[in-house]
Design a protein around this motif. Structure first.
Motif, mmCIF file in Angstrom:
data_model
loop_
_atom_site.group_PDB
_atom_site.id
_atom_site.type_symbol
_atom_site.label_atom_id
_atom_site.label_comp_id
_atom_site.label_asym_id
_atom_site.label_seq_id
_atom_site.Cartn_x
_atom_site.Cartn_y
_atom_site.Cartn_z
ATOM 1 N N ASP A 238 0.812 -1.211 0.000
ATOM 2 C CA ASP A 238 0.000 0.000 0.000
ATOM 3 C C ASP A 238 0.847 1.263 0.000
ATOM 4 O OD1 ASP A 238 -2.852 0.631 0.015
ATOM 5 O OD2 ASP A 238 -2.434 1.686 1.903
ATOM 6 N N THR A 239 2.037 1.181 0.570
ATOM 7 C CA THR A 239 2.903 2.363 0.647
ATOM 8 C C THR A 239 3.348 2.842 -0.726
ATOM 9 O OG1 THR A 239 4.779 0.869 0.981
ATOM 10 C CG2 THR A 239 3.781 1.848 2.948
ATOM 11 N N LEU A 240 3.265 1.986 -1.734
ATOM 12 C CA LEU A 240 3.666 2.387 -3.085
ATOM 13 C C LEU A 240 2.517 2.973 -3.898
ATOM 14 C CD1 LEU A 240 6.004 -0.543 -4.218
ATOM 15 C CD2 LEU A 240 6.642 1.701 -3.308
ATOM 16 N N LEU A 241 1.317 2.987 -3.333
ATOM 17 C CA LEU A 241 0.145 3.349 -4.123
ATOM 18 C C LEU A 241 -0.448 4.708 -3.788
ATOM 19 C CD1 LEU A 241 -1.669 -0.125 -4.166
ATOM 20 C CD2 LEU A 241 -0.027 0.812 -5.802
ATOM 21 N N HIS A 242 -0.327 5.161 -2.570
ATOM 22 C CA HIS A 242 -0.982 6.407 -2.174
ATOM 23 C C HIS A 242 -0.042 7.595 -2.361
ATOM 24 C CE1 HIS A 242 -4.726 4.712 -0.609
ATOM 25 N NE2 HIS A 242 -3.981 3.678 -0.270
ATOM 26 N N VAL A 243 -0.489 8.555 -3.158
ATOM 27 C CA VAL A 243 0.279 9.763 -3.463
ATOM 28 C C VAL A 243 -0.495 10.953 -2.911
ATOM 29 C CG1 VAL A 243 1.144 11.246 -5.308
ATOM 30 C CG2 VAL A 243 1.366 8.751 -5.489
ATOM 31 N N ARG A 244 0.104 11.668 -1.966
ATOM 32 C CA ARG A 244 -0.625 12.714 -1.260
ATOM 33 C C ARG A 244 -0.104 14.103 -1.568
ATOM 34 N NH1 ARG A 244 -3.985 9.697 1.491
ATOM 35 N NH2 ARG A 244 -3.317 7.680 2.327
ATOM 36 N N VAL A 245 0.619 14.246 -2.659
ATOM 37 C CA VAL A 245 1.007 15.580 -3.114
ATOM 38 C C VAL A 245 0.079 15.978 -4.258
ATOM 39 C CG1 VAL A 245 3.402 15.235 -2.411
ATOM 40 C CG2 VAL A 245 2.726 14.717 -4.750
ATOM 41 N N PRO A 246 -0.174 17.281 -4.442
ATOM 42 C CA PRO A 246 -1.014 17.723 -5.569
ATOM 43 C C PRO A 246 -0.435 17.230 -6.891
ATOM 44 C CG PRO A 246 -0.656 19.516 -4.021
ATOM 45 C CD PRO A 246 0.258 18.406 -3.595
ATOM 46 N N THR A 247 -1.297 16.630 -7.705
ATOM 47 C CA THR A 247 -0.839 15.928 -8.905
ATOM 48 C C THR A 247 -1.663 16.336 -10.118
ATOM 49 O OG1 THR A 247 -0.137 14.013 -7.590
ATOM 50 C CG2 THR A 247 -0.504 13.648 -9.940
ATOM 51 N N LEU A 248 -0.949 16.614 -11.212
ATOM 52 C CA LEU A 248 -1.561 16.833 -12.524
ATOM 53 C C LEU A 248 -1.155 15.681 -13.423
ATOM 54 C CD1 LEU A 248 -2.920 18.521 -14.825
ATOM 55 C CD2 LEU A 248 -0.686 19.642 -15.124
ATOM 56 N N VAL A 249 -2.138 15.006 -14.013
ATOM 57 C CA VAL A 249 -1.880 13.966 -15.010
ATOM 58 C C VAL A 249 -2.350 14.480 -16.362
ATOM 59 C CG1 VAL A 249 -2.482 11.638 -15.787
ATOM 60 C CG2 VAL A 249 -2.036 12.066 -13.359
ATOM 61 N N ILE A 250 -1.441 14.499 -17.332
ATOM 62 C CA ILE A 250 -1.759 14.889 -18.708
ATOM 63 C C ILE A 250 -1.664 13.629 -19.554
ATOM 64 C CG2 ILE A 250 -1.222 16.459 -20.606
ATOM 65 C CD1 ILE A 250 0.388 18.146 -18.607
ATOM 66 N N TRP A 251 -2.747 13.307 -20.269
ATOM 67 C CA TRP A 251 -2.814 12.013 -20.946
ATOM 68 C C TRP A 251 -3.196 12.166 -22.411
ATOM 69 C CZ3 TRP A 251 -1.339 7.898 -17.962
ATOM 70 C CH2 TRP A 251 -1.407 6.642 -18.553
ATOM 71 N N GLY A 252 -2.318 11.713 -23.284
ATOM 72 C CA GLY A 252 -2.655 11.601 -24.696
ATOM 73 C C GLY A 252 -3.566 10.416 -24.905
ATOM 74 N N MET A 253 -4.800 10.673 -25.320
ATOM 75 C CA MET A 253 -5.819 9.629 -25.337
ATOM 76 C C MET A 253 -5.648 8.648 -26.488
ATOM 77 S SD MET A 253 -7.572 10.226 -22.636
ATOM 78 C CE MET A 253 -9.199 9.477 -22.794
ATOM 79 N N ARG A 254 -4.754 8.933 -27.433
ATOM 80 C CA ARG A 254 -4.490 8.007 -28.537
ATOM 81 C C ARG A 254 -3.285 7.105 -28.272
ATOM 82 N NH1 ARG A 254 -5.765 11.351 -34.187
ATOM 83 N NH2 ARG A 254 -7.962 11.775 -33.704
ATOM 84 N N ASP A 255 -2.870 7.038 -27.027
ATOM 85 C CA ASP A 255 -1.777 6.145 -26.651
ATOM 86 C C ASP A 255 -2.224 4.703 -26.873
ATOM 87 O OD1 ASP A 255 0.284 4.716 -25.379
ATOM 88 O OD2 ASP A 255 0.558 6.287 -23.873
ATOM 89 N N GLN A 256 -1.518 3.994 -27.751
ATOM 90 C CA GLN A 256 -1.874 2.610 -28.071
ATOM 91 C C GLN A 256 -1.234 1.597 -27.131
ATOM 92 O OE1 GLN A 256 -1.029 1.929 -32.232
ATOM 93 N NE2 GLN A 256 -1.817 3.943 -32.802
ATOM 94 N N ALA A 257 -0.256 2.049 -26.337
ATOM 95 C CA ALA A 257 0.415 1.138 -25.409
ATOM 96 C C ALA A 257 -0.146 1.254 -24.001
ATOM 97 C CB ALA A 257 1.918 1.419 -25.398
ATOM 98 N N LEU A 258 -0.500 2.456 -23.607
ATOM 99 C CA LEU A 258 -1.046 2.721 -22.278
ATOM 100 C C LEU A 258 -2.440 3.295 -22.473
ATOM 101 C CD1 LEU A 258 2.193 4.292 -20.788
ATOM 102 C CD2 LEU A 258 1.323 1.975 -20.386
ATOM 103 N N LEU A 259 -3.440 2.453 -22.280
ATOM 104 C CA LEU A 259 -4.805 2.782 -22.671
ATOM 105 C C LEU A 259 -5.468 3.727 -21.663
ATOM 106 C CD1 LEU A 259 -5.951 -0.761 -23.853
ATOM 107 C CD2 LEU A 259 -4.800 1.054 -25.169
ATOM 108 N N PRO A 260 -6.463 4.497 -22.111
ATOM 109 C CA PRO A 260 -7.112 5.473 -21.218
ATOM 110 C C PRO A 260 -7.755 4.864 -19.986
ATOM 111 C CG PRO A 260 -7.636 5.963 -23.509
ATOM 112 C CD PRO A 260 -6.935 4.638 -23.508
ATOM 113 N N GLY A 261 -8.077 3.571 -20.012
ATOM 114 C CA GLY A 261 -8.644 2.924 -18.834
ATOM 115 C C GLY A 261 -7.729 2.979 -17.623
ATOM 116 N N LEU A 262 -6.434 3.241 -17.847
ATOM 117 C CA LEU A 262 -5.503 3.363 -16.727
ATOM 118 C C LEU A 262 -5.787 4.583 -15.863
ATOM 119 C CD1 LEU A 262 -2.312 2.334 -18.695
ATOM 120 C CD2 LEU A 262 -3.347 1.042 -16.815
ATOM 121 N N LEU A 263 -6.604 5.500 -16.366
ATOM 122 C CA LEU A 263 -7.004 6.659 -15.567
ATOM 123 C C LEU A 263 -8.167 6.335 -14.632
ATOM 124 C CD1 LEU A 263 -6.906 9.386 -18.377
ATOM 125 C CD2 LEU A 263 -5.163 8.966 -16.621
ATOM 126 N N ASP A 264 -8.889 5.257 -14.898
ATOM 127 C CA ASP A 264 -10.077 4.919 -14.114
ATOM 128 C C ASP A 264 -9.683 4.546 -12.684
ATOM 129 O OD1 ASP A 264 -11.490 5.278 -16.451
ATOM 130 O OD2 ASP A 264 -11.726 3.138 -16.866
#
Length: 308
Positions: A238-264
């Protein structure tokens, strides 16, 4: 102006570094991915070093295994704890003369650099004020989808190829044809992959490819196969999963290797989260839409300064 230098860290690793801006100013740190190198951040370094855009001290290292940075031969040397140790030591070195020793104002990262950044933010949040991630999956959602999503398993199948003992030889063949396919298979490279940029890539690749490939060999987060349970065979603490600093994720939605479902479900692990989806960008969003990406980072950093 971009400066370059080699920085020897206390634990025996040397990182080659690109930098812009005045030493002693608050630091922004930029981490690249595969099969790239620190030079991909040059436009961002120059932008954020300018007084009108914050006058930051901007630092972009070549991660271990890349360009002139140390490249240990053993794949175990590329496990997450070693990569995080590099960046923590780098932060200590480049912030020592600044207003917040041991802490950067922003950590901006793409692809494998993002994997390192997610880990650092989860385990050592005191080292950064803000986190910006470009198309790099959070370990929790990636672990989930590599186990449960056939679509993501198929999209990530290339990772098992990159673990092969002969992967470096195959990637070098025919003028790096398979490496260029990583770009041309996802993006309209005619708009940005100039001969000068290609030459920069090939100059980095000429230093060797195995260091970058060892990130894949060392990580269990890849699709399972008949011979290797991979992601299905590990449990992430669990210590590797929780991020408590303010975070911006910018995602190119046409990424064929890392699919948009990874944002869910990402907000379950990152409560202070803002997500910007770029519908017309791929995994190579920094090349395709540099002004848009830099503008989003600019706005995120400016909002933090206003809040402070």
């Amino acid at each position: 102006m971009i400066d370059t230098f080699d920085l020897a860290l206390p634990h025996g690793i040397t990182l080659s570094v690109r930098a812009a801006g005045q030493p002693g100013r608050p630091v922004l740190l930029f981490l690249h991915g595969f099969p790239e190198a620190a030079f991909v951040w040059d436009e961002a370094l120059a932008h954020f070093a300018a007084p009108e855009h914050g006058g930051w001290r901007c630092i972009a290292p070549n991660l271990r295994g890349y360009e002139r940075s140390s490249a240990p031969p053993n794949a175990d040397a590329y496990r997450a704890r070693h990569l995080v140790q590099d960046i923590a030591a780098l932060i200590d070195a480049v912030t020592a003369a600044g207003p917040t020793p041991g802490r950067v104002a922003g950590l901006i990262a793409h692809d494998w650099g993002g994997a390192v950044a997610w880990n650092l933010a989860a385990t050592q949040p005191e080292r950064l004020d803000r986190l910006v991630i470009l198309n790099s999956p959070h370990p929790g959602t990636f672990w989930r989808d590599l186990r449960e999503s056939p679509a993501q398993q198929a999209a990530s199948a290339y990772m098992n190829f990159l673990c092969r003992p002969d992967a470096a030889e195959r990637l070098r063949a025919d003028g790096y044809a398979k490496l260029w396919a990583f770009f041309r298979g996802m993006s309209d490279t005619s708009a940005w992959l100039t001969p000068a940029l290609q030459a920069q890539y090939e100059a980095v690749w000429a230093h060797g490819l195995q260091g970058g490939l060892n990130y894949y060999v060392a990580s269990p987060l890849r699709p399972p196969t008949a011979d290797d349970p991979a992601a299905a065979g590990v449990t992430l603490p669990d210590t590797l999963l929780h991020v408590r600093v303010p975070t911006l994720v910018i995602w190119g939605m046409r990424d064929q290797a890392l699919l948009p479902g990874l944002l869910d479900g990402l907000d379950a692990w990152v409560p202070d989260l803002r997500v910007e989806r770029l519908p017309d960008a791929s995994h190579w969003l920094l090349h395709e839409q540099p002004a848009r990406v830099i503008g989003l980072i600019d706005g995120f950093l400016a909002s933090a300064q206003r809040a402070g």
